[in-house]
Design an enzyme around this catalytic site. Structure first.
Site, PDB file in Angstrom:
ATOM      1  N   TYR A  49      35.179  57.002  53.519  1.00 19.21           N
ATOM      2  CA  TYR A  49      34.582  55.647  53.418  1.00 19.21           C
ATOM      3  C   TYR A  49      33.092  55.232  52.649  1.00 19.21           C
ATOM      4  CZ  TYR A  49      38.432  53.224  56.106  1.00 19.21           C
ATOM      5  OH  TYR A  49      39.805  52.570  56.529  1.00 19.21           O
TER       6      TYR A  49
ATOM      7  N   ASP B  90      40.612  53.995  62.175  1.00 26.16           N
ATOM      8  CA  ASP B  90      41.334  52.621  61.281  1.00 26.16           C
ATOM      9  C   ASP B  90      42.664  52.910  61.697  1.00 26.16           C
ATOM     10  OD1 ASP B  90      41.562  50.773  59.679  1.00 26.16           O
ATOM     11  OD2 ASP B  90      41.855  52.195  57.814  1.00 26.16           O
TER      12      ASP B  90
ATOM     13  N   LYS C 265      40.363  65.735  63.307  1.00 25.65           N
ATOM     14  CA  LYS C 265      41.725  66.613  62.674  1.00 25.65           C
ATOM     15  C   LYS C 265      40.978  68.028  62.093  1.00 25.65           C
ATOM     16  CE  LYS C 265      45.683  66.924  60.541  1.00 25.65           C
ATOM     17  NZ  LYS C 265      46.743  66.640  61.730  1.00 25.65           N
TER      18      LYS C 265
ATOM     19  N   ASP D  36      46.675  63.478  64.472  1.00 27.13           N
ATOM     20  CA  ASP D  36      48.179  63.391  65.603  1.00 27.13           C
ATOM     21  C   ASP D  36      48.708  63.201  66.396  1.00 27.13           C
ATOM     22  OD1 ASP D  36      47.612  66.149  64.182  1.00 27.13           O
ATOM     23  OD2 ASP D  36      49.372  66.584  64.306  1.00 27.13           O
TER      24      ASP D  36
END
Ligand code: NAP
Length: 414
Positions: A148, A288, A215, A264
């Site tokens: 972002y 998000d 992640k 995930d």
């Protein structure tokens, strides 16, 4: 006495007068519908508490562009800077304009590094899952870094060519000639202040755990570093009151448990085992996805609130998380729940917990009684479909009704 602004005290505590000035942006599109409905509810709850808010409209988005030629006038930023805490409706992202997103611009300009998104279910709200009541999570999403940050170059551009050359010559990395390239900065400063805010929030509210979502298995020096810095912070600053999973084998005793999960996996576990999640601290893009996925479990974006906060400067802008829904603009149809609950977050941030609770109770009662806007009505046969303004009226009425027994008691005593 005239209303005065929220101020920051010497020990980073907010000083909130009982008669306070709060700036608001009505918002584009359905902003004209949801803001007046929400303001009626806010005013009713605030008046019932014996306090007062002087709302000051500030301009942004289409209204600002029409009236001043600027999408985000400097005066608006100045008002938010000096009045510290405000609230906003949805804003159109100007297509092809100078600003990528007004929301992102506001967050970056005021360094609102926490995006706070509590997700819980309200009785009576239609949900696609069997046990929405098990969802009670608070997401702390980092708001200033990650993809972002806006550091990207377009495929085929001179900048992309120069960057590709640098990457090849300096690092030996081959990037395809026709690739756009984005940069994902994740810093120790940004990560630690976000996790610190999540830990403080969890401790202040007696929550059970903070889960770091990342992640890091793939992006070791950004997402993986976020995880490492998070745990480092727990050991450096919170050892007395919080403990990392690895340091206690998942048995925290009286302390707050800090654990982590890969993004995930998090997205499936929040669905299959929501009770395992409480406060969540995560990077911008993960946050998000997670926020909207979770919002869907408890009734969707019509009712999901959000706040953007810098706990050091005190600045906070609370906002409806949905967009402007232009096809419904001015039709007095949409759900004002998102901006209403963002107001609840704002009042909690100001320390007006009684006001926040009065709104939550009345909102829940209204929905439970089957009084809902079109979005819930289509999923709840037998409910009474009302307009935005009628819904606001119904919630305000229930705030007043909840106080009525007390009033009767007072009358009887006098
Ligand atoms: P959107 O405005 O959120 O609308 C998408 C759909 O969500 C609507 O068609 C409607 O679904 C539902 N919805 C939105 N608000 C609702 C409400 N208050 N009550 C009930 N349902 C609601 O998304 P978009 O159409 O992608 O974006 C439109 C504009 O908003 C764009 O300019 C975008 O950039 C901007 N935007 C602003 C923000 C923000 O200011 N925070 C956030 C997102 C998007 P149904 O049609 O199924 O009823």
């Amino acid at each position: 006495m005239a209303a005065s602004p929220v101020r920051m005290g010497p020990n980073h505590e907010l000083i909130v007068p009982d008669d306070v000035v709060i700036p608001y942006i009505e918002g584009d599109g359905t902003g004209v519908d949801i803001w007046p409905a929400a303001q009626r509810v806010f005013d009713t709850a605030v008046a019932a508490s014996g306090r007062h808010v002087e709302w000051v409209e500030v301009l942004a988005g289409e209204k600002a562009f029409r009236e001043t030629g600027s999408w985000l006038p400097e005066e608006t930023l100045e008002q938010f800077r000096s009045l510290l805490v405000g609230i906003k409706g949805p804003l159109t992202t100007p297509v092809g304009g100078g600003i990528r997103s007004l929301n992102v611009a506001l967050r970056q300009l005021l360094d609102l590094y926490v995006c706070l998104r509590p997700v819980r279910w309200f009785r009576g709200v239609p949900s696609p899952v069997c046990h929405p009541e098990r969802v009670d999570m608070v997401i702390f999403r980092e708001n200033t870094e990650d993809v972002y940050a806006g550091l990207e170059v377009e495929a085929g551009s001179e900048e992309a060519r120069a960057l590709r050359e640098l990457l090849r010559d300096r690092f030996g990395w081959d990037v395809r000639d026709d690739a756009g390239i984005g940069i994902k900065p994740i810093s120790e400063t940004g990560s630690k202040r976000l996790v610190r805010a999540a830990l403080r929030y969890a401790l202040a509210r007696g929550r059970r755990s903070v889960t770091l979502v990342h992640k890091g298995n793939i992006q070791k020096y950004t997402e993986g570093a976020f995880r490492r810095w998070g745990y480092e912070l727990v050991r450096e600053e919170f050892a007395e009151v919080a403990v990392a999973w690895d340091d206690c084998g998942g048995e925290p005793g009286e302390k707050l448990l800090v654990k982590d999960v890969i993004a995930d996996n998090a997205l499936q576990q929040v669905l299959t085992r929501p009770e395992d999640f409480d406060v969540i601290a995560t990077t911008n893009l993960n946050g998000d996805y997670l926020s909207d996925a979770l919002a869907a479990q408890v009734g969707g974006i019509g009712i999901a609130p959000g706040g953007n906060i810098n706990y050091e400067s005190g600045h906070g802008i609370f906002e409806a998380t949905h967009g402007t829904a232009p096809k419904y603009a001015g039709k007095d149809m949409v759900n004002p729940g998102s901006v209403l609950l963002s107001g609840v977050l704002m009042f909690e941030y100001l320390g007006w917990n009684d006001v926040a609770q009065a709104i939550v109770d009345a909102l829940e009662r209204t929905i439970e009684e089957g009084i809902v806007t079109y979005d819930f009505a289509r999923l709840r046969p037998g409910s009474t479909k009302v307009s935005t303004s009628e819904f606001g009226h119904a919630v305000a009425e229930r705030i007043t009704l909840a106080l009525a027994p007390e009033r009767h008691g007072e009358e009887a005593r006098s």
